[in-house]
Design a protein around this motif. Structure first.
Motif, PDB file in Angstrom:
ATOM      1  N   ILE A  14       0.828  -1.207   0.000  1.00  0.00           N
ATOM      2  CA  ILE A  14       0.000   0.000   0.000  1.00  0.00           C
ATOM      3  C   ILE A  14       0.861   1.256   0.000  1.00  0.00           C
ATOM      4  O   ILE A  14       0.337   2.361   0.058  1.00  0.00           O
ATOM      5  CB  ILE A  14      -0.968   0.013   1.200  1.00  0.00           C
ATOM      6  CG1 ILE A  14      -0.212  -0.153   2.525  1.00  0.00           C
ATOM      7  CG2 ILE A  14      -2.011  -1.070   1.061  1.00  0.00           C
ATOM      8  CD1 ILE A  14      -1.101  -0.123   3.751  1.00  0.00           C
ATOM      9  N   GLY A  15       2.161   1.085  -0.098  1.00  0.00           N
ATOM     10  CA  GLY A  15       3.059   2.236  -0.140  1.00  0.00           C
ATOM     11  C   GLY A  15       4.510   1.825  -0.137  1.00  0.00           C
ATOM     12  O   GLY A  15       5.284   2.210  -1.011  1.00  0.00           O
ATOM     13  N   ASN A  16       4.881   1.005   0.818  1.00  0.00           N
ATOM     14  CA  ASN A  16       6.264   0.568   0.971  1.00  0.00           C
ATOM     15  C   ASN A  16       6.464  -0.758   0.241  1.00  0.00           C
ATOM     16  O   ASN A  16       5.865  -1.777   0.600  1.00  0.00           O
ATOM     17  CB  ASN A  16       6.578   0.408   2.466  1.00  0.00           C
ATOM     18  CG  ASN A  16       8.057   0.191   2.732  1.00  0.00           C
ATOM     19  OD1 ASN A  16       8.737  -0.509   1.986  1.00  0.00           O
ATOM     20  ND2 ASN A  16       8.553   0.785   3.791  1.00  0.00           N
ATOM     21  N   LEU A  17       7.321  -0.771  -0.784  1.00  0.00           N
ATOM     22  CA  LEU A  17       7.536  -1.990  -1.575  1.00  0.00           C
ATOM     23  C   LEU A  17       8.066  -3.137  -0.732  1.00  0.00           C
ATOM     24  O   LEU A  17       7.878  -4.302  -1.079  1.00  0.00           O
ATOM     25  CB  LEU A  17       8.506  -1.706  -2.729  1.00  0.00           C
ATOM     26  CG  LEU A  17       7.989  -0.816  -3.862  1.00  0.00           C
ATOM     27  CD1 LEU A  17       9.064  -0.666  -4.933  1.00  0.00           C
ATOM     28  CD2 LEU A  17       6.716  -1.394  -4.472  1.00  0.00           C
ATOM     29  N   GLY A  18       8.694  -2.816   0.389  1.00  0.00           N
ATOM     30  CA  GLY A  18       9.223  -3.868   1.245  1.00  0.00           C
ATOM     31  C   GLY A  18       8.155  -4.718   1.894  1.00  0.00           C
ATOM     32  O   GLY A  18       8.465  -5.763   2.489  1.00  0.00           O
ATOM     33  N   ASP A  19       6.899  -4.303   1.786  1.00  0.00           N
ATOM     34  CA  ASP A  19       5.812  -5.052   2.418  1.00  0.00           C
ATOM     35  C   ASP A  19       5.270  -6.181   1.555  1.00  0.00           C
ATOM     36  O   ASP A  19       4.401  -6.933   2.001  1.00  0.00           O
ATOM     37  CB  ASP A  19       4.659  -4.103   2.778  1.00  0.00           C
ATOM     38  CG  ASP A  19       5.027  -3.146   3.900  1.00  0.00           C
ATOM     39  OD1 ASP A  19       5.891  -3.510   4.729  1.00  0.00           O
ATOM     40  OD2 ASP A  19       4.466  -2.042   3.944  1.00  0.00           O
ATOM     41  N   ILE A  20       5.751  -6.308   0.326  1.00  0.00           N
ATOM     42  CA  ILE A  20       5.293  -7.426  -0.493  1.00  0.00           C
ATOM     43  C   ILE A  20       5.843  -8.723   0.091  1.00  0.00           C
ATOM     44  O   ILE A  20       6.953  -8.769   0.625  1.00  0.00           O
ATOM     45  CB  ILE A  20       5.724  -7.260  -1.972  1.00  0.00           C
ATOM     46  CG1 ILE A  20       4.905  -8.201  -2.861  1.00  0.00           C
ATOM     47  CG2 ILE A  20       7.222  -7.468  -2.153  1.00  0.00           C
ATOM     48  CD1 ILE A  20       5.018  -7.889  -4.344  1.00  0.00           C
ATOM     49  N   THR A  21       5.055  -9.790   0.029  1.00  0.00           N
ATOM     50  CA  THR A  21       5.498 -11.065   0.592  1.00  0.00           C
ATOM     51  C   THR A  21       6.246 -11.888  -0.457  1.00  0.00           C
ATOM     52  O   THR A  21       6.062 -11.711  -1.667  1.00  0.00           O
ATOM     53  CB  THR A  21       4.310 -11.886   1.115  1.00  0.00           C
ATOM     54  OG1 THR A  21       3.495 -12.298   0.001  1.00  0.00           O
ATOM     55  CG2 THR A  21       3.474 -11.076   2.093  1.00  0.00           C
ATOM     56  N   GLN A  22       7.076 -12.799   0.025  1.00  0.00           N
ATOM     57  CA  GLN A  22       7.802 -13.688  -0.881  1.00  0.00           C
ATOM     58  C   GLN A  22       6.831 -14.547  -1.683  1.00  0.00           C
ATOM     59  O   GLN A  22       7.024 -14.798  -2.867  1.00  0.00           O
ATOM     60  CB  GLN A  22       8.747 -14.592  -0.076  1.00  0.00           C
ATOM     61  CG  GLN A  22       9.595 -15.523  -0.932  1.00  0.00           C
ATOM     62  CD  GLN A  22      10.498 -14.774  -1.898  1.00  0.00           C
ATOM     63  OE1 GLN A  22      11.071 -13.753  -1.553  1.00  0.00           O
ATOM     64  NE2 GLN A  22      10.603 -15.273  -3.120  1.00  0.00           N
ATOM     65  N   ARG A  23       5.761 -14.967  -1.033  1.00  0.00           N
ATOM     66  CA  ARG A  23       4.774 -15.790  -1.736  1.00  0.00           C
ATOM     67  C   ARG A  23       4.078 -15.007  -2.844  1.00  0.00           C
ATOM     68  O   ARG A  23       3.805 -15.544  -3.922  1.00  0.00           O
ATOM     69  CB  ARG A  23       3.742 -16.320  -0.734  1.00  0.00           C
ATOM     70  CG  ARG A  23       2.789 -17.349  -1.333  1.00  0.00           C
ATOM     71  CD  ARG A  23       1.822 -17.867  -0.300  1.00  0.00           C
ATOM     72  NE  ARG A  23       0.852 -18.755  -0.888  1.00  0.00           N
ATOM     73  CZ  ARG A  23      -0.359 -18.995  -0.390  1.00  0.00           C
ATOM     74  NH1 ARG A  23      -0.718 -18.405   0.746  1.00  0.00           N
ATOM     75  NH2 ARG A  23      -1.192 -19.803  -0.995  1.00  0.00           N
ATOM     76  N   ALA A  24       3.787 -13.724  -2.594  1.00  0.00           N
ATOM     77  CA  ALA A  24       3.169 -12.898  -3.631  1.00  0.00           C
ATOM     78  C   ALA A  24       4.080 -12.799  -4.853  1.00  0.00           C
ATOM     79  O   ALA A  24       3.625 -12.887  -5.997  1.00  0.00           O
ATOM     80  CB  ALA A  24       2.862 -11.508  -3.083  1.00  0.00           C
TER      81      ALA A  24
END
Length: 281
Positions: A14-24
């Motif tokens: 929702i803003g910070n790219l670091g919040d994407i999960t490895q599974r995603a």
């Protein structure tokens, strides 16, 4: 490991790219087709993770027409991922007609956990989380807005709303009218982004904070509002009620309630609720 053919519901940051999960990342990398709310916006996200999947636009104007083709792709053994511009798809975003069509067609739907602005704001609001109601975006027109907020005036669960910068002050003003200016609330602005701010106050205090500096009204907002609590049935001293009536003739109710509560060592909300009752006589 190969993934089974299905429609995957994939949350994105929702803003910070670091919040994407490895599974995603794994699902999006394996997808034969990625259905996105805005392909130009989503291509930037995919490029950041070197994901080259085919993109289809899927939004409220074409979702029903494209659902059949997407189902056919899954039935043919392909992997299809559904993403929105940010956060978890279907949470105030497109996807519901597609999901219903998949269920009716017997197509597997696999949801992934991940970022969601509503849950992120709720977790930091400092309000009860054992029971809550997600209300999404309120109506834009004043009449419908006030009608909806009036309907929620006695909602006892914590309420979570999404709001735009153009309407946030108007929405808070309508809430002060129907919920009371001292209803506890938290405003989460630009969650996970550079100018993130989480402000805890009452509804009147949030309006004051937003209007103190115009730039504070820019960005995306999540508003978390305390649920309705029935007035304390404990009787106030007779003198306290008499003085409250007198002060209400000279002062706004909020200030009058604060004075009486301090004088008689009472809960401010208890005195405020009595004032509301007296005003309604």
């Amino acid at each position: 490991m190969s993934l089974p053919s299905a429609l995957y519901i994939v949350p994105t940051p929702i803003g910070n790219l670091g919040d994407i999960t490895q599974r995603a990342i794994e699902v999006l990398s394996a997808a034969d087709l990625i259905a996105a709310e805005d392909t130009r916006h989503s291509r930037k996200l995919l490029d950041a993770f070197n994901i080259k999947g085919q993109l289809w636009s899927l939004h409220e104007h074409n979702e029903r027409a494209r659902s059949g083709a997407i189902i056919e792709r899954v039935q043919a053994g392909q992997i299809v991922a559904l993403i929105s511009d940010a956060g978890t798809p279907l949470i105030s975003d497109p996807g519901y007609p597609l999901l219903r069509a998949c269920r009716e067609a017997g197509v597997d739907v696999i949801p992934l956990p991940g970022p969601c602005a509503a849950i992120t704001a709720l977790s930091a609001a400092g309000l009860p989380t054992d029971r809550f109601s997600f209300e999404g975006f309120l109506p834009a027109k004043s009449g419908a807005l006030n009608s909806r907020i009036s309907d929620l005036a006695k909602e006892s669960r914590t309420m979570v709303f999404y709001e735009s910068p153009r309407r946030v002050v108007a929405t808070l003003s309508a809430m002060t009218e129907h919920f009371g200016a001292d209803r506890e609330a938290t405003l989460a602005k630009e969650i996970t982004k550079r100018f993130e701010a989480i402000v805890q106050s009452d509804l009147a205090g949030l309006i004051e904070w937003l209007e103190a500096e115009p730039e504070r009204q820019q960005g995306e907002f999540v508003l978390v509002v305390a649920g309705y609590q029935a007035p304390d049935t404990e009787q106030l001293p007779t003198d306290a009620e008499k003085w409250l009536v007198r002060l209400m003739e000279e002062l706004p109710l909020k200030k009058a309630a604060a004075v009486i509560a301090d004088m008689y060592d009472l809960k401010k909300k208890q005195v405020y609720d009595l004032g509301l009752k007296l005003q309604g006589r």
